[in-house]
Scaffold this active site. Structure first.
Site, PDB file in Angstrom:
ATOM      1  N   LYS A 165      10.887  46.193 -40.247  1.00 50.82           N
ATOM      2  CA  LYS A 165      11.013  45.025 -39.362  1.00 50.82           C
ATOM      3  C   LYS A 165       9.954  45.044 -38.265  1.00 50.82           C
ATOM      4  O   LYS A 165       9.328  44.027 -37.985  1.00 50.82           O
ATOM      5  CB  LYS A 165      12.417  44.985 -38.715  1.00 50.82           C
ATOM      6  CG  LYS A 165      13.558  44.977 -39.713  1.00 50.82           C
ATOM      7  CD  LYS A 165      14.908  44.801 -39.035  1.00 50.82           C
ATOM      8  CE  LYS A 165      15.314  45.896 -38.088  1.00 50.82           C
ATOM      9  NZ  LYS A 165      15.514  47.225 -38.723  1.00 50.82           N
ATOM     10  N   ARG A 184      23.422  43.057 -34.038  1.00 48.04           N
ATOM     11  CA  ARG A 184      23.672  44.325 -34.713  1.00 48.04           C
ATOM     12  C   ARG A 184      25.153  44.589 -34.880  1.00 48.04           C
ATOM     13  O   ARG A 184      25.526  45.575 -35.501  1.00 48.04           O
ATOM     14  CB  ARG A 184      23.089  45.452 -33.872  1.00 48.04           C
ATOM     15  CG  ARG A 184      21.721  45.876 -34.467  1.00 48.04           C
ATOM     16  CD  ARG A 184      21.250  47.016 -33.907  1.00 48.04           C
ATOM     17  NE  ARG A 184      20.444  48.045 -34.016  1.00 48.04           N
ATOM     18  CZ  ARG A 184      19.147  48.135 -33.754  1.00 48.04           C
ATOM     19  NH1 ARG A 184      18.460  47.074 -33.496  1.00 48.04           N
ATOM     20  NH2 ARG A 184      18.545  49.255 -33.778  1.00 48.04           N
ATOM     21  N   ARG A 241       7.438  58.396 -38.731  1.00 48.91           N
ATOM     22  CA  ARG A 241       6.997  57.284 -37.885  1.00 48.91           C
ATOM     23  C   ARG A 241       6.432  57.777 -36.553  1.00 48.91           C
ATOM     24  O   ARG A 241       6.973  58.664 -35.913  1.00 48.91           O
ATOM     25  CB  ARG A 241       8.157  56.334 -37.599  1.00 48.91           C
ATOM     26  CG  ARG A 241       7.746  55.172 -36.704  1.00 48.91           C
ATOM     27  CD  ARG A 241       8.715  54.052 -36.768  1.00 48.91           C
ATOM     28  NE  ARG A 241       9.989  54.357 -36.139  1.00 48.91           N
ATOM     29  CZ  ARG A 241      10.983  53.482 -36.071  1.00 48.91           C
ATOM     30  NH1 ARG A 241      10.856  52.286 -36.597  1.00 48.91           N
ATOM     31  NH2 ARG A 241      12.111  53.814 -35.484  1.00 48.91           N
ATOM     32  N   ARG A 284       9.037  58.747 -31.481  1.00 47.16           N
ATOM     33  CA  ARG A 284      10.126  58.236 -30.662  1.00 47.16           C
ATOM     34  C   ARG A 284      11.225  59.283 -30.520  1.00 47.16           C
ATOM     35  O   ARG A 284      11.501  60.032 -31.447  1.00 47.16           O
ATOM     36  CB  ARG A 284      10.722  56.980 -31.307  1.00 47.16           C
ATOM     37  CG  ARG A 284       9.990  55.730 -30.916  1.00 47.16           C
ATOM     38  CD  ARG A 284      10.416  54.523 -31.705  1.00 47.16           C
ATOM     39  NE  ARG A 284      11.852  54.335 -31.855  1.00 47.16           N
ATOM     40  CZ  ARG A 284      12.404  53.227 -32.339  1.00 47.16           C
ATOM     41  NH1 ARG A 284      11.619  52.215 -32.705  1.00 47.16           N
ATOM     42  NH2 ARG A 284      13.703  53.119 -32.481  1.00 47.16           N
ATOM     43  N   ARG A 312      21.852  56.676 -36.298  1.00 51.19           N
ATOM     44  CA  ARG A 312      21.455  55.259 -36.305  1.00 51.19           C
ATOM     45  C   ARG A 312      21.741  54.615 -37.654  1.00 51.19           C
ATOM     46  O   ARG A 312      22.177  53.468 -37.731  1.00 51.19           O
ATOM     47  CB  ARG A 312      19.968  55.142 -35.958  1.00 51.19           C
ATOM     48  CG  ARG A 312      19.717  55.454 -34.481  1.00 51.19           C
ATOM     49  CD  ARG A 312      18.293  55.874 -34.239  1.00 51.19           C
ATOM     50  NE  ARG A 312      17.381  54.791 -34.448  1.00 51.19           N
ATOM     51  CZ  ARG A 312      16.139  54.935 -34.901  1.00 51.19           C
ATOM     52  NH1 ARG A 312      15.683  56.131 -35.204  1.00 51.19           N
ATOM     53  NH2 ARG A 312      15.374  53.895 -35.042  1.00 51.19           N
TER      54      ARG A 312
HETATM   55  P1  AMP Z   1      15.351  49.742 -32.658  1.00 53.44           P
HETATM   56  O1  AMP Z   1      13.986  49.854 -32.060  1.00 53.44           O
HETATM   57  O2  AMP Z   1      15.658  48.354 -33.125  1.00 53.44           O
HETATM   58  O3  AMP Z   1      15.609  50.776 -33.712  1.00 53.44           O
HETATM   59  O4  AMP Z   1      16.376  50.008 -31.468  1.00 53.44           O
HETATM   60  C1  AMP Z   1      16.355  51.237 -30.770  1.00 53.44           C
HETATM   61  C2  AMP Z   1      17.661  51.442 -30.033  1.00 53.44           C
HETATM   62  O5  AMP Z   1      17.857  50.383 -29.080  1.00 53.44           O
HETATM   63  C3  AMP Z   1      18.917  51.412 -30.890  1.00 53.44           C
HETATM   64  O6  AMP Z   1      19.177  52.636 -31.553  1.00 53.44           O
HETATM   65  C4  AMP Z   1      19.965  51.082 -29.837  1.00 53.44           C
HETATM   66  O7  AMP Z   1      20.234  52.202 -29.020  1.00 53.44           O
HETATM   67  C5  AMP Z   1      19.245  50.064 -28.975  1.00 53.44           C
HETATM   68  N1  AMP Z   1      19.424  48.680 -29.462  1.00 53.44           N
HETATM   69  C6  AMP Z   1      18.446  47.835 -29.889  1.00 53.44           C
HETATM   70  N2  AMP Z   1      18.963  46.653 -30.249  1.00 53.44           N
HETATM   71  C7  AMP Z   1      20.307  46.750 -30.051  1.00 53.44           C
HETATM   72  C8  AMP Z   1      21.393  45.867 -30.260  1.00 53.44           C
HETATM   73  N3  AMP Z   1      21.222  44.635 -30.750  1.00 53.44           N
HETATM   74  N4  AMP Z   1      22.637  46.319 -29.949  1.00 53.44           N
HETATM   75  C9  AMP Z   1      22.848  47.545 -29.449  1.00 53.44           C
HETATM   76  N5  AMP Z   1      21.868  48.433 -29.246  1.00 53.44           N
HETATM   77  C10 AMP Z   1      20.593  48.051 -29.542  1.00 53.44           C
END
Ligand code: AMP
Length: 218
Positions: free
Chosen positions: A17, A92, A129, A160, A171
């Site tokens: 994504k 989410r 990554r 990260r 996750r």
């Molecule tokens: P991502 O970069 O999309 O993998 O998001 C990294 C982290 O941000 C996730 O593991 C959550 O801790 C937080 N996060 C991002 N988007 C959301 C969401 N829609 N709801 C809850 N936590 C989020």
């Protein structure tokens, strides 16, 4: 809302994504709203919100629905979203999906696309990554060691904090538990399209464009 409308891109972490959405945003002239990026930038800035969510994020847990929904609500009312937006990482959970329905109002969500990639492949991708700490450009350390400097902005390329084995497994579990049920939410409304997320960057992009352009003509 005239234009591409609100596009929701779902898929496991590591499905691509973060790589595909900026390209889609550029092609369709709408903003790429990546909630993970927005939250990481809040953490970096040391804001009150950032301090509150840092540990949750590092451990791979979701931040509370009301926190993220407020962030998205403030973002979607900005003028650059008038013709639509690419939503990456939101919604989410089912609660977030209902909030998004309310935020989207009458024009609603144009389409929800899920990028399908088998779990062992996303685990391998996430473990390799690397991202630019300044602009977020995504790289791979496969083959190792991968780049140390960003070719876009010259920033430092890092791993990260939530791309460790433990956080990755948390996750992905959160995806299965909280996010996968959303596929039914969109499927039942005839809004869901699966796209194969395996292949080259250009192949996957072409598949996404086919779906989005097809939806625009329908
Ligand atoms: P991502 O970069 O999309 O993998 O998001 C990294 C982290 O941000 C996730 O593991 C959550 O801790 C937080 N996060 C991002 N988007 C959301 C969401 N829609 N709801 C809850 N936590 C989020």
């Amino acid at each position: 809302m005239v234009g591409v409308g609100l596009l929701v891109i779902l898929g496991k972490q590591g499905a691509g994504k973060g790589t595909q959405c900026p390209r889609l945003a550029e092609r369709y002239g709408v903003p790429h709203i990546a909630t993970g990026d927005m939250l990481r930038s809040a953490v970096r800035s040391g804001s009150e919100l950032g301090q509150k969510i840092r540990k949750l994020m590092d451990d791979g847990h979701l931040v509370p629905d009301e926190v993220i929904s407020e962030v998205v609500a403030h973002r979607l009312i900005l003028p650059d979203c008038a013709r639509g937006a690419i939503l990456d990482g939101y919604p989410r959970t089912e609660t977030q999906a209902h909030t998004l329905d309310e935020l989207a109002g009458q024009s609603g969500i144009t389409r929800c696309i899920v990028l399908d990639v088998p779990t062992p492949i996303v685990v391998a991708r996430l473990s390799a990554r690397r991202v630019c700490a300044s602009c977020g450009t995504v790289y791979s350390a496969d083959p190792p060691p991968g780049p140390s400097t960003c070719t876009v902005c010259g920033g430092q390329v890092i791993q990260r904090a939530d791309d460790t084995a433990e956080a990755i497994s948390e996750r992905l579990a959160a995806y299965e538990r909280e996010t996968k049920p959303l596929l039914d939410h969109y499927q039942m409304r005839g809004l869901l399209t699966h796209v194969d997320g395996q292949g080259t960057l250009d192949e996957v992009f072409a598949r996404l464009v086919d779906v989005i352009d097809g939806a625009a003509q329908a």
